[in-house]
Scaffold this motif. Structure first.
Motif, PDB file in Angstrom:
ATOM      1  N   THR A 233      40.532  -7.051 -45.035  1.00 45.63           N
ATOM      2  CA  THR A 233      41.474  -8.144 -44.836  1.00 45.63           C
ATOM      3  C   THR A 233      41.035  -9.396 -45.590  1.00 45.63           C
ATOM      4  O   THR A 233      39.874  -9.801 -45.536  1.00 45.63           O
ATOM      5  N   ILE A 234      41.979 -10.005 -46.304  1.00 43.61           N
ATOM      6  CA  ILE A 234      41.743 -11.288 -46.974  1.00 43.61           C
ATOM      7  C   ILE A 234      42.358 -12.377 -46.110  1.00 43.61           C
ATOM      8  O   ILE A 234      43.561 -12.350 -45.823  1.00 43.61           O
ATOM      9  N   MET A 235      41.532 -13.311 -45.649  1.00 43.48           N
ATOM     10  CA  MET A 235      41.989 -14.432 -44.832  1.00 43.48           C
ATOM     11  C   MET A 235      41.396 -15.698 -45.441  1.00 43.48           C
ATOM     12  O   MET A 235      40.214 -15.994 -45.276  1.00 43.48           O
ATOM     13  N   ALA A 236      42.217 -16.423 -46.183  1.00 41.34           N
ATOM     14  CA  ALA A 236      41.712 -17.523 -47.006  1.00 41.34           C
ATOM     15  C   ALA A 236      42.465 -18.815 -46.703  1.00 41.34           C
ATOM     16  O   ALA A 236      43.684 -18.889 -46.906  1.00 41.34           O
ATOM     17  N   SER A 237      41.759 -19.842 -46.255  1.00 43.93           N
ATOM     18  CA  SER A 237      42.383 -21.123 -45.931  1.00 43.93           C
ATOM     19  C   SER A 237      42.076 -22.153 -47.006  1.00 43.93           C
ATOM     20  O   SER A 237      41.040 -22.098 -47.679  1.00 43.93           O
ATOM     21  N   GLY A 238      42.994 -23.117 -47.170  1.00 41.44           N
ATOM     22  CA  GLY A 238      42.758 -24.211 -48.102  1.00 41.44           C
ATOM     23  C   GLY A 238      42.517 -23.734 -49.519  1.00 41.44           C
ATOM     24  O   GLY A 238      43.202 -22.853 -50.036  1.00 41.44           O
ATOM     25  N   VAL A 239      41.484 -24.309 -50.163  1.00 45.79           N
ATOM     26  CA  VAL A 239      41.193 -23.976 -51.563  1.00 45.79           C
ATOM     27  C   VAL A 239      40.721 -22.534 -51.719  1.00 45.79           C
ATOM     28  O   VAL A 239      40.775 -21.969 -52.818  1.00 45.79           O
ATOM     29  N   HIS A 240      40.270 -21.903 -50.642  1.00 52.32           N
ATOM     30  CA  HIS A 240      39.811 -20.514 -50.735  1.00 52.32           C
ATOM     31  C   HIS A 240      40.938 -19.577 -51.166  1.00 52.32           C
ATOM     32  O   HIS A 240      40.683 -18.506 -51.719  1.00 52.32           O
ATOM     33  N   ALA A 241      42.171 -19.975 -50.913  1.00 52.03           N
ATOM     34  CA  ALA A 241      43.310 -19.128 -51.278  1.00 52.03           C
ATOM     35  C   ALA A 241      43.477 -19.015 -52.789  1.00 52.03           C
ATOM     36  O   ALA A 241      44.213 -18.155 -53.272  1.00 52.03           O
ATOM     37  N   ALA A 242      42.788 -19.869 -53.541  1.00 49.11           N
ATOM     38  CA  ALA A 242      42.860 -19.776 -55.004  1.00 49.11           C
ATOM     39  C   ALA A 242      42.044 -18.603 -55.532  1.00 49.11           C
ATOM     40  O   ALA A 242      42.183 -18.212 -56.693  1.00 49.11           O
ATOM     41  N   THR A 243      41.182 -18.018 -54.691  1.00 46.73           N
ATOM     42  CA  THR A 243      40.438 -16.810 -55.050  1.00 46.73           C
ATOM     43  C   THR A 243      41.249 -15.608 -54.563  1.00 46.73           C
ATOM     44  O   THR A 243      41.364 -15.386 -53.360  1.00 46.73           O
ATOM     45  N   LEU A 244      41.822 -14.858 -55.485  1.00 44.43           N
ATOM     46  CA  LEU A 244      42.812 -13.839 -55.103  1.00 44.43           C
ATOM     47  C   LEU A 244      42.243 -12.809 -54.142  1.00 44.43           C
ATOM     48  O   LEU A 244      42.923 -12.383 -53.201  1.00 44.43           O
ATOM     49  N   HIS A 245      41.012 -12.348 -54.375  1.00 46.79           N
ATOM     50  CA  HIS A 245      40.373 -11.399 -53.472  1.00 46.79           C
ATOM     51  C   HIS A 245      39.182 -12.074 -52.793  1.00 46.79           C
ATOM     52  O   HIS A 245      38.048 -11.631 -52.887  1.00 46.79           O
ATOM     53  N   TYR A 246      39.488 -13.158 -52.095  1.00 45.86           N
ATOM     54  CA  TYR A 246      38.486 -13.966 -51.393  1.00 45.86           C
ATOM     55  C   TYR A 246      37.668 -13.076 -50.453  1.00 45.86           C
ATOM     56  O   TYR A 246      38.209 -12.483 -49.520  1.00 45.86           O
ATOM     57  N   PRO A 247      36.344 -12.965 -50.673  1.00 42.81           N
ATOM     58  CA  PRO A 247      35.569 -11.930 -49.982  1.00 42.81           C
ATOM     59  C   PRO A 247      34.876 -12.343 -48.683  1.00 42.81           C
ATOM     60  O   PRO A 247      34.581 -11.487 -47.862  1.00 42.81           O
ATOM     61  N   ASN A 248      34.606 -13.631 -48.482  1.00 42.14           N
ATOM     62  CA  ASN A 248      33.763 -14.059 -47.357  1.00 42.14           C
ATOM     63  C   ASN A 248      34.504 -15.068 -46.482  1.00 42.14           C
ATOM     64  O   ASN A 248      34.465 -16.278 -46.745  1.00 42.14           O
ATOM     65  N   PRO A 249      35.184 -14.603 -45.439  1.00 42.52           N
ATOM     66  CA  PRO A 249      36.018 -15.503 -44.623  1.00 42.52           C
ATOM     67  C   PRO A 249      35.193 -16.348 -43.645  1.00 42.52           C
ATOM     68  O   PRO A 249      35.313 -16.228 -42.420  1.00 42.52           O
ATOM     69  N   LEU A 250      34.377 -17.234 -44.207  1.00 37.62           N
ATOM     70  CA  LEU A 250      33.482 -18.049 -43.390  1.00 37.62           C
ATOM     71  C   LEU A 250      33.999 -19.479 -43.216  1.00 37.62           C
ATOM     72  O   LEU A 250      33.407 -20.271 -42.480  1.00 37.62           O
ATOM     73  N   GLY A 251      35.087 -19.818 -43.904  1.00 39.28           N
ATOM     74  CA  GLY A 251      35.605 -21.186 -43.851  1.00 39.28           C
ATOM     75  C   GLY A 251      36.251 -21.515 -42.518  1.00 39.28           C
ATOM     76  O   GLY A 251      36.607 -20.640 -41.722  1.00 39.28           O
ATOM     77  N   THR A 252      36.413 -22.820 -42.295  1.00 40.97           N
ATOM     78  CA  THR A 252      37.069 -23.326 -41.090  1.00 40.97           C
ATOM     79  C   THR A 252      38.461 -23.825 -41.442  1.00 40.97           C
ATOM     80  O   THR A 252      38.632 -24.590 -42.403  1.00 40.97           O
ATOM     81  N   CYS A 253      39.461 -23.394 -40.695  1.00 43.18           N
ATOM     82  CA  CYS A 253      40.840 -23.835 -40.932  1.00 43.18           C
ATOM     83  C   CYS A 253      40.993 -25.307 -40.558  1.00 43.18           C
ATOM     84  O   CYS A 253      40.507 -25.744 -39.510  1.00 43.18           O
ATOM     85  N   LYS A 254      41.668 -26.056 -41.412  1.00 47.23           N
ATOM     86  CA  LYS A 254      41.861 -27.486 -41.185  1.00 47.23           C
ATOM     87  C   LYS A 254      43.343 -27.797 -41.027  1.00 47.23           C
ATOM     88  O   LYS A 254      44.178 -27.232 -41.738  1.00 47.23           O
ATOM     89  N   GLN A 255      43.645 -28.683 -40.093  1.00 43.42           N
ATOM     90  CA  GLN A 255      45.023 -29.083 -39.874  1.00 43.42           C
ATOM     91  C   GLN A 255      45.623 -29.607 -41.180  1.00 43.42           C
ATOM     92  O   GLN A 255      45.010 -30.411 -41.892  1.00 43.42           O
ATOM     93  N   GLY A 256      46.796 -29.119 -41.538  1.00 38.49           N
ATOM     94  CA  GLY A 256      47.457 -29.518 -42.770  1.00 38.49           C
ATOM     95  C   GLY A 256      47.249 -28.548 -43.910  1.00 38.49           C
ATOM     96  O   GLY A 256      47.980 -28.599 -44.906  1.00 38.49           O
ATOM     97  N   ASP A 257      46.267 -27.656 -43.795  1.00 42.87           N
ATOM     98  CA  ASP A 257      46.033 -26.653 -44.835  1.00 42.87           C
ATOM     99  C   ASP A 257      46.955 -25.451 -44.642  1.00 42.87           C
ATOM    100  O   ASP A 257      47.584 -25.276 -43.586  1.00 42.87           O
ATOM    101  N   LEU A 258      46.988 -24.632 -45.657  1.00 46.54           N
ATOM    102  CA  LEU A 258      47.676 -23.341 -45.585  1.00 46.54           C
ATOM    103  C   LEU A 258      46.649 -22.223 -45.494  1.00 46.54           C
ATOM    104  O   LEU A 258      45.523 -22.351 -45.978  1.00 46.54           O
ATOM    105  N   VAL A 259      47.036 -21.112 -44.886  1.00 51.13           N
ATOM    106  CA  VAL A 259      46.194 -19.923 -44.823  1.00 51.13           C
ATOM    107  C   VAL A 259      46.932 -18.775 -45.500  1.00 51.13           C
ATOM    108  O   VAL A 259      48.055 -18.426 -45.121  1.00 51.13           O
ATOM    109  N   LEU A 260      46.305 -18.230 -46.531  1.00 48.79           N
ATOM    110  CA  LEU A 260      46.837 -17.044 -47.203  1.00 48.79           C
ATOM    111  C   LEU A 260      46.200 -15.811 -46.589  1.00 48.79           C
ATOM    112  O   LEU A 260      44.969 -15.722 -46.495  1.00 48.79           O
ATOM    113  N   MET A 261      47.024 -14.871 -46.151  1.00 51.57           N
ATOM    114  CA  MET A 261      46.506 -13.599 -45.649  1.00 51.57           C
ATOM    115  C   MET A 261      47.070 -12.460 -46.475  1.00 51.57           C
ATOM    116  O   MET A 261      48.254 -12.439 -46.807  1.00 51.57           O
ATOM    117  N   ASP A 262      46.212 -11.548 -46.833  1.00 49.06           N
ATOM    118  CA  ASP A 262      46.609 -10.333 -47.566  1.00 49.06           C
ATOM    119  C   ASP A 262      46.007  -9.192 -46.773  1.00 49.06           C
ATOM    120  O   ASP A 262      44.780  -9.038 -46.708  1.00 49.06           O
TER     121      ASP A 262
END
Length: 331
Positions: free
Chosen positions: A232-261
């Motif tokens: 599962t790819i779960m990428a918030s904020g700038v992490h979503a710019a990495t198409l196959h974001y490998p390490n979902p360690l970021g913290t979701c921030k109010q106002g950001d978007l979360v890309l899930m694949d």
């Protein structure tokens, strides 16, 4: 529940029909790959083998023979091994193999080589073609890949014609039966439940891996622990710019978007979808504009898709639509 015998029999008949006369086809289930000195990766069956047999067990082999107007199919499974079963669990018995695959000719893998050599060694040289799966990464033994095995066959039987059956089985698998469509629907429904749960949990301060874990738990509860289609790819904020974001360690921030694949699977039929959602559940005004553009593109491509339209044509339409709409919006 396994693949119905009627479905499997129909697949094997189409496969045999696609083989030349006076041919054999060898299909391996595969062998576990090594993760470390004392552990293997989780075994994933060769999908071509599973498609033809409905069997997921490693070290199994299917042999198809088409000669003299007759068609025969054999399934070879591992013999009983008390030590292996103690460590890794129960393996198929011959009767279970018959029930699961619908193949009545079930033999032990220890007899495979002698059976194949008897077929290929006939005095009148009846068998002309040997079909095989030439996937480079298909491991069939602790130190053997399928390419190694075929090379050894070529040395012993150099007059045979060796042919990859991948073009044939790819064509067969591209056309889905009603059973297969229903399996996809089940996988998609599990995925839908998982996405809805992620949306409910997506708020400021939540870790990306917590959302990925939520998705995994919900789909496994629904599909009886059949798992995800891929990591599962779960990428918030700038992490979503990495198409196959490998390490979902970021913290979701109010106002950001979360890309899930992500996607769930059901009997090896996999859902695969990408969605972007706002942290906290509401888009801001700029995000709404982008969302509507992407949604409009999705609808335009869906409406344009029909038999005869190529993937390139669909991709070109998407690029043109997004470009023109973004320019019009001043983006």
């Amino acid at each position: 529940m396994g693949v119905p015998s009627q479905e499997l029999n129909a697949r094997r008949l189409r496969f045999l029909k696609g083989l030349e006369d006076n041919s054999v086809a060898i299909v391996f289930s595969g062998y576990p790959k090594i993760l470390s000195e004392d552990e293997d990766y989780k075994f994933e069956v060769n999908r071509n083998f599973y498609y033809l047999t409905g069997v997921e067990q490693e070290e199994s082999i299917a042999l198809f023979i088409k000669a003299e107007g007759e068609e025969k199919t054999f399934l070879f499974i591992s013999p009983f091994d008390e030590t292996k079963e103690k460590w890794y669990g129960k393996k198929l018995t011959i009767e279970e193999g018959k029930e699961q695959s619908g193949i009545q000719n079930i033999l032990l893998t220890s007899s495979f080589n002698s059976r194949l050599e008897a077929v290929l060694n006939d005095e009148i040289n009846l068998i002309k073609n040997v079909y095989f799966d030439d996937s480079e990464e298909l491991k069939i033994g602790s130190k053997q890949y399928v390419c190694d095995y075929i090379a050894s066959l070529k040395n012993r039987f150099p007059l045979k014609n060796y042919v990859s059956f991948l073009p044939l089985i790819t064509r067969l698998r591209m056309v889905k039966s009603n059973y297969e469509v229903n399996e996809f629907i089940k996988a998609i429904e599990s995925t839908r439940l998982g996405i809805r749960s992620v949306m409910a949990e997506c708020r400021g301060g939540v870790k990306e891996y917590e959302l990925a874990t939520t998705f995994s738990k919900v789909i496994n509860d629904d599909n009886e622990y059949q798992g995800v289609s891929f990591n599962t790819i779960m990428a918030s904020g700038v992490h979503a710019a990495t198409l196959h974001y490998p390490n979902p360690l970021g913290t979701c921030k109010q106002g950001d978007l979360v890309l899930m694949d992500l996607g769930a699977k059901h009997n090896h039929y996999c859902a695969d979808i990408s969605r972007t959602i706002p942290v906290g559940g509401k888009f801001n005004e700029f995000q709404k504009v982008l969302y509507e553009i992407v949604l409009g593109c999705n609808k335009a491509v869906s409406n344009f898709a029909k038999p005869g339209v190529t993937i390139k044509e669909l991709n070109d339409l998407a690029i043109e639509y997004l470009s023109s709409e973004c320019l019009e919006a001043g983006i």
